[in-house]
Design a protein around this motif. Structure first.
Motif, PDB file in Angstrom:
ATOM      1  N   ILE A 193       0.838  -1.201   0.000  1.00  0.00           N
ATOM      2  CA  ILE A 193       0.000   0.000   0.000  1.00  0.00           C
ATOM      3  C   ILE A 193       0.872   1.250   0.000  1.00  0.00           C
ATOM      4  O   ILE A 193       2.041   1.203   0.399  1.00  0.00           O
ATOM      5  CB  ILE A 193      -0.966   0.025   1.208  1.00  0.00           C
ATOM      6  CG1 ILE A 193      -0.199  -0.053   2.537  1.00  0.00           C
ATOM      7  CG2 ILE A 193      -1.970  -1.114   1.096  1.00  0.00           C
ATOM      8  CD1 ILE A 193      -1.105   0.058   3.765  1.00  0.00           C
ATOM      9  N   ALA A 194       0.292   2.359  -0.453  1.00  0.00           N
ATOM     10  CA  ALA A 194       1.069   3.588  -0.596  1.00  0.00           C
ATOM     11  C   ALA A 194       0.263   4.807  -0.194  1.00  0.00           C
ATOM     12  O   ALA A 194      -0.975   4.806  -0.217  1.00  0.00           O
ATOM     13  CB  ALA A 194       1.547   3.742  -2.039  1.00  0.00           C
ATOM     14  N   ALA A 195       0.992   5.867   0.168  1.00  0.00           N
ATOM     15  CA  ALA A 195       0.416   7.173   0.478  1.00  0.00           C
ATOM     16  C   ALA A 195       0.978   8.199  -0.498  1.00  0.00           C
ATOM     17  O   ALA A 195       2.123   8.064  -0.974  1.00  0.00           O
ATOM     18  CB  ALA A 195       0.748   7.587   1.908  1.00  0.00           C
ATOM     19  N   ILE A 210      -3.993   9.569   1.466  1.00  0.00           N
ATOM     20  CA  ILE A 210      -3.646  10.844   0.841  1.00  0.00           C
ATOM     21  C   ILE A 210      -3.494  11.868   1.957  1.00  0.00           C
ATOM     22  O   ILE A 210      -4.408  12.067   2.761  1.00  0.00           O
ATOM     23  CB  ILE A 210      -4.732  11.301  -0.152  1.00  0.00           C
ATOM     24  CG1 ILE A 210      -4.925  10.250  -1.252  1.00  0.00           C
ATOM     25  CG2 ILE A 210      -4.360  12.651  -0.758  1.00  0.00           C
ATOM     26  CD1 ILE A 210      -6.187  10.451  -2.070  1.00  0.00           C
ATOM     27  N   LEU A 211      -2.311  12.489   2.031  1.00  0.00           N
ATOM     28  CA  LEU A 211      -2.001  13.439   3.093  1.00  0.00           C
ATOM     29  C   LEU A 211      -1.765  14.828   2.499  1.00  0.00           C
ATOM     30  O   LEU A 211      -1.157  14.945   1.424  1.00  0.00           O
ATOM     31  CB  LEU A 211      -0.749  13.012   3.858  1.00  0.00           C
ATOM     32  CG  LEU A 211      -0.822  11.835   4.839  1.00  0.00           C
ATOM     33  CD1 LEU A 211      -1.238  10.541   4.150  1.00  0.00           C
ATOM     34  CD2 LEU A 211       0.530  11.642   5.525  1.00  0.00           C
ATOM     35  N   GLU A 212      -2.238  15.857   3.185  1.00  0.00           N
ATOM     36  CA  GLU A 212      -1.955  17.236   2.782  1.00  0.00           C
ATOM     37  C   GLU A 212      -1.327  17.982   3.946  1.00  0.00           C
ATOM     38  O   GLU A 212      -1.751  17.822   5.093  1.00  0.00           O
ATOM     39  CB  GLU A 212      -3.235  17.975   2.359  1.00  0.00           C
ATOM     40  CG  GLU A 212      -3.689  17.646   0.961  1.00  0.00           C
ATOM     41  CD  GLU A 212      -4.740  18.632   0.440  1.00  0.00           C
ATOM     42  OE1 GLU A 212      -4.866  19.737   1.011  1.00  0.00           O
ATOM     43  OE2 GLU A 212      -5.418  18.285  -0.523  1.00  0.00           O
ATOM     44  N   GLY A 230      -4.795  17.807  -5.962  1.00  0.00           N
ATOM     45  CA  GLY A 230      -5.461  16.677  -6.602  1.00  0.00           C
ATOM     46  C   GLY A 230      -5.933  15.621  -5.623  1.00  0.00           C
ATOM     47  O   GLY A 230      -6.294  14.509  -6.029  1.00  0.00           O
ATOM     48  N   SER A 231      -5.962  15.964  -4.333  1.00  0.00           N
ATOM     49  CA  SER A 231      -6.336  14.971  -3.321  1.00  0.00           C
ATOM     50  C   SER A 231      -7.699  14.356  -3.587  1.00  0.00           C
ATOM     51  O   SER A 231      -7.884  13.138  -3.508  1.00  0.00           O
ATOM     52  CB  SER A 231      -6.321  15.608  -1.926  1.00  0.00           C
ATOM     53  OG  SER A 231      -5.001  15.911  -1.523  1.00  0.00           O
ATOM     54  N   ARG A 232      -8.682  15.199  -3.912  1.00  0.00           N
ATOM     55  CA  ARG A 232     -10.034  14.679  -4.101  1.00  0.00           C
ATOM     56  C   ARG A 232     -10.161  13.879  -5.394  1.00  0.00           C
ATOM     57  O   ARG A 232     -10.880  12.875  -5.440  1.00  0.00           O
ATOM     58  CB  ARG A 232     -11.044  15.826  -4.052  1.00  0.00           C
ATOM     59  CG  ARG A 232     -11.350  16.241  -2.615  1.00  0.00           C
ATOM     60  CD  ARG A 232     -12.189  17.493  -2.560  1.00  0.00           C
ATOM     61  NE  ARG A 232     -11.367  18.688  -2.676  1.00  0.00           N
ATOM     62  CZ  ARG A 232     -11.860  19.922  -2.704  1.00  0.00           C
ATOM     63  NH1 ARG A 232     -13.164  20.119  -2.630  1.00  0.00           N
ATOM     64  NH2 ARG A 232     -11.060  20.967  -2.787  1.00  0.00           N
ATOM     65  N   GLU A 233      -9.458  14.298  -6.449  1.00  0.00           N
ATOM     66  CA  GLU A 233      -9.449  13.510  -7.684  1.00  0.00           C
ATOM     67  C   GLU A 233      -8.846  12.139  -7.429  1.00  0.00           C
ATOM     68  O   GLU A 233      -9.371  11.106  -7.872  1.00  0.00           O
ATOM     69  CB  GLU A 233      -8.652  14.244  -8.771  1.00  0.00           C
ATOM     70  CG  GLU A 233      -9.430  15.299  -9.535  1.00  0.00           C
ATOM     71  CD  GLU A 233      -9.465  16.654  -8.855  1.00  0.00           C
ATOM     72  OE1 GLU A 233     -10.014  17.593  -9.442  1.00  0.00           O
ATOM     73  OE2 GLU A 233      -8.934  16.777  -7.738  1.00  0.00           O
ATOM     74  N   ALA A 259      -8.945   5.974  -1.794  1.00  0.00           N
ATOM     75  CA  ALA A 259      -8.030   6.250  -0.683  1.00  0.00           C
ATOM     76  C   ALA A 259      -8.657   7.225   0.309  1.00  0.00           C
ATOM     77  O   ALA A 259      -9.514   8.049  -0.046  1.00  0.00           O
ATOM     78  CB  ALA A 259      -6.715   6.820  -1.211  1.00  0.00           C
ATOM     79  N   GLU A 260      -8.218   7.136   1.561  1.00  0.00           N
ATOM     80  CA  GLU A 260      -8.681   8.037   2.621  1.00  0.00           C
ATOM     81  C   GLU A 260      -7.824   9.303   2.619  1.00  0.00           C
ATOM     82  O   GLU A 260      -6.601   9.244   2.474  1.00  0.00           O
ATOM     83  CB  GLU A 260      -8.561   7.352   3.986  1.00  0.00           C
ATOM     84  CG  GLU A 260      -9.451   6.132   4.147  1.00  0.00           C
ATOM     85  CD  GLU A 260     -10.898   6.498   4.464  1.00  0.00           C
ATOM     86  OE1 GLU A 260     -11.113   7.615   4.992  1.00  0.00           O
ATOM     87  OE2 GLU A 260     -11.788   5.696   4.170  1.00  0.00           O
ATOM     88  N   MET A 261      -8.486  10.455   2.814  1.00  0.00           N
ATOM     89  CA  MET A 261      -7.769  11.724   2.911  1.00  0.00           C
ATOM     90  C   MET A 261      -7.544  12.092   4.377  1.00  0.00           C
ATOM     91  O   MET A 261      -8.476  12.020   5.183  1.00  0.00           O
ATOM     92  CB  MET A 261      -8.547  12.838   2.209  1.00  0.00           C
ATOM     93  CG  MET A 261      -8.603  12.711   0.704  1.00  0.00           C
ATOM     94  SD  MET A 261      -9.477  14.106  -0.077  1.00  0.00           S
ATOM     95  CE  MET A 261     -11.175  13.691   0.338  1.00  0.00           C
TER      96      MET A 261
END
Length: 458
Positions: free
Chosen positions: A25-27, A52-54, A64-67, A74-76
């Protein structure tokens, strides 16, 4: 652990793909909006993107997190720090200082690092199979190579009066915590040289906590908060106009663009119709190609690493526009534009079509240093320097007026129509844009000193 830096030269913006190979798995940290890049990396390395991390609500690009979340499931994980003005307004996992985000055998500890923005966080990575000690810090716009994030964007770009002094004080306090970290920890920032998010960013992609302690100007001033704040706020570059819109679009719910759109090649009739509707026409050829044959009224914004920034200065988010570009450049241009949310591309024509459609085109020849000197000696001439204020302060042609390129539209009344006008910048690129802007607005008394300040001082 898997690690890959994804670097967008057009905005000097860094994002990161971190993978746990044992778990598959990846972030992704701070993804750009054309997210197919991350999907390809994941596929090539047999990863599923799950996190997905911001680091903060970005001002310089459309995240592009939401895309990416829509395409991968994936979870934000987004900051819940700061007051109510700095809360994301769409579903996500809220994170605060001290929280631990697990990615297989890898952990990310959330550090609240306000200063650039109130909600800014950094991610401290530990690769558990290797060691219990942290290895990497993803700082976003907190600490750069040789610099720190500017705290004035909220005030200068978004109009939130009084926030820059608060931000400078917060940055000072955040750096006090930063210097307590172990020297060996790698620092991976959100931007490199060329970004408007700081004033002295280094071109090297990463650094260490220890190295920044000895070479970063800001870390040499942590014994005087007042002096630090004054220096931090001094001589920052002008924040592009589009930054305010990015702050909004990255915070609120918005329409998603999950693939790079295909842009229509316009026929002669369609191009004529676009002109009748007074759509802006952007000529993306080199400055030399433009001046050898251009359509009056078009804006010359060359397809280079500054293309997105100048488009963000000169276009709004409601108007449609047309590009002049070779067909093999359209995908690159579209990506650069979608990264700042400029999605209203009506279509494009090629340079060959331009010549066919328009017939006789206008042209001009830049003037050289000797011609500028002669005109200055003769008098009755206006010299306009379109560089930034901080550049102008460091040195300029005597008697020149400083009208920053990004705000030229607002200052057309300061450009003479009665006498010859010479425009210049540092090395020619910005003056070429300025020439096209002034020509499009009815100024036919303009000459371009393309050599600029570099040539003047040589």
């Amino acid at each position: 652990m898997f690690f890959e830096l994804v670097y967008d030269k057009s905005l000097a913006q860094a994002s990161y793909v971190i993978g746990c190979q044992a778990s598959g798995i990846a972030a992704v940290i701070d993804p750009k909006r054309d997210v197919d890049t991350y999907l390809q990396i994941a596929k090539a390395n047999n990863f599923k993107i799950t996190h997905i991390l911001e680091t903060h609500i970005h001002a310089d690009f459309l995240s592009g997190s939401r895309e990416l979340a829509a395409l991968t499931g994936a979870e934000m994980y987004l900051s819940d720090e700061g007051d109510e003005n700095w809360k994301y307004e769409f579903p996500h996992n809220k994170i605060k200082h001290g929280d631990i985000i697990k990615l297989g055998n890898i952990t990310f500890e959330v550090l609240h690092t306000p200063g650039h923005t109130p909600e800014s966080v950094s991610f401290l990575l530990t690769d558990k199979p290797a060691t219990t000690e942290p290895a990497m810090l993803f700082t976003g716009d907190f600490v750069f190579v040789g610099d720190v994030g500017r705290p004035d964007l909220l005030e200068q770009a978004a109009g939130l009066v009084g926030t820059q002094d608060i931000g400078a004080a917060q940055m000072y306090d955040s750096l006090q915590s930063f210097v307590q970290l172990q020297d060996y920890i790698q620092v991976w920032p959100g931007h490199g040289a060329g970004s408007a998010c700081g004033k002295a960013l280094g071109a090297v992609p990463m650094t260490t906590v220890g190295y920044e302690k000895i070479r970063n100007w800001a870390l040499q001033m942590l014994d005087d908060k007042t002096a630090f704040s004054k220096e931090l706020l001094a001589d920052q570059p002008e924040p592009p106009k589009y930054f305010a819109m990015m702050k909004k679009l990255n915070k609120v719910d918005r329409k998603l663009l999950t693939e790079v759109p295909k842009i229509k090649n316009l026929s002669k009739a369609e191009f004529e119709e676009a002109k009748k509707k007074a759509l802006k026409i952007i000529d993306t050829r080199t400055a030399e190609d433009y001046r050898n044959g251009f359509l009056k009224g078009t804006l010359s914004i060359t397809n280079n690493n500054s293309f997105s920034t100048w488009m963000g200065w000169y276009l709004n988010y409601e108007e449609f526009f047309v590009l002049i570009a070779e067909e093999n450049q359209i995908d690159d241009l579209t990506r650069k534009l979608m990264r700042i949310g400029l999605d209203n591309i009506h279509g494009f024509i090629t340079p060959t079509q331009l010549a066919e459609f328009e017939g006789a085109l206008e042209s001009y020849t830049p003037i050289d240093k000797e011609a500028v000197k002669a005109k200055l000696e003769k008098g009755n001439v206006q010299v306009i320097d379109v560089r930034g204020v901080s550049e102008f302060k460091k040195g300029h042609i005597e008697g020149a007026d400083n009208l920053f390129l990004g705000k030229l539209y607002q200052n057309l009344d300061k450009v003479s129509k009665d006498k010859p006008v010479i425009i210049h910048c540092q090395g020619g690129a910005r003056a070429a844009i300025a020439y096209s802007v002034l020509k499009a607005n009815g100024f036919d008394n303009i000459e371009n000193y393309a050599g600029g300040w570099n040539d003047w001082t040589a």
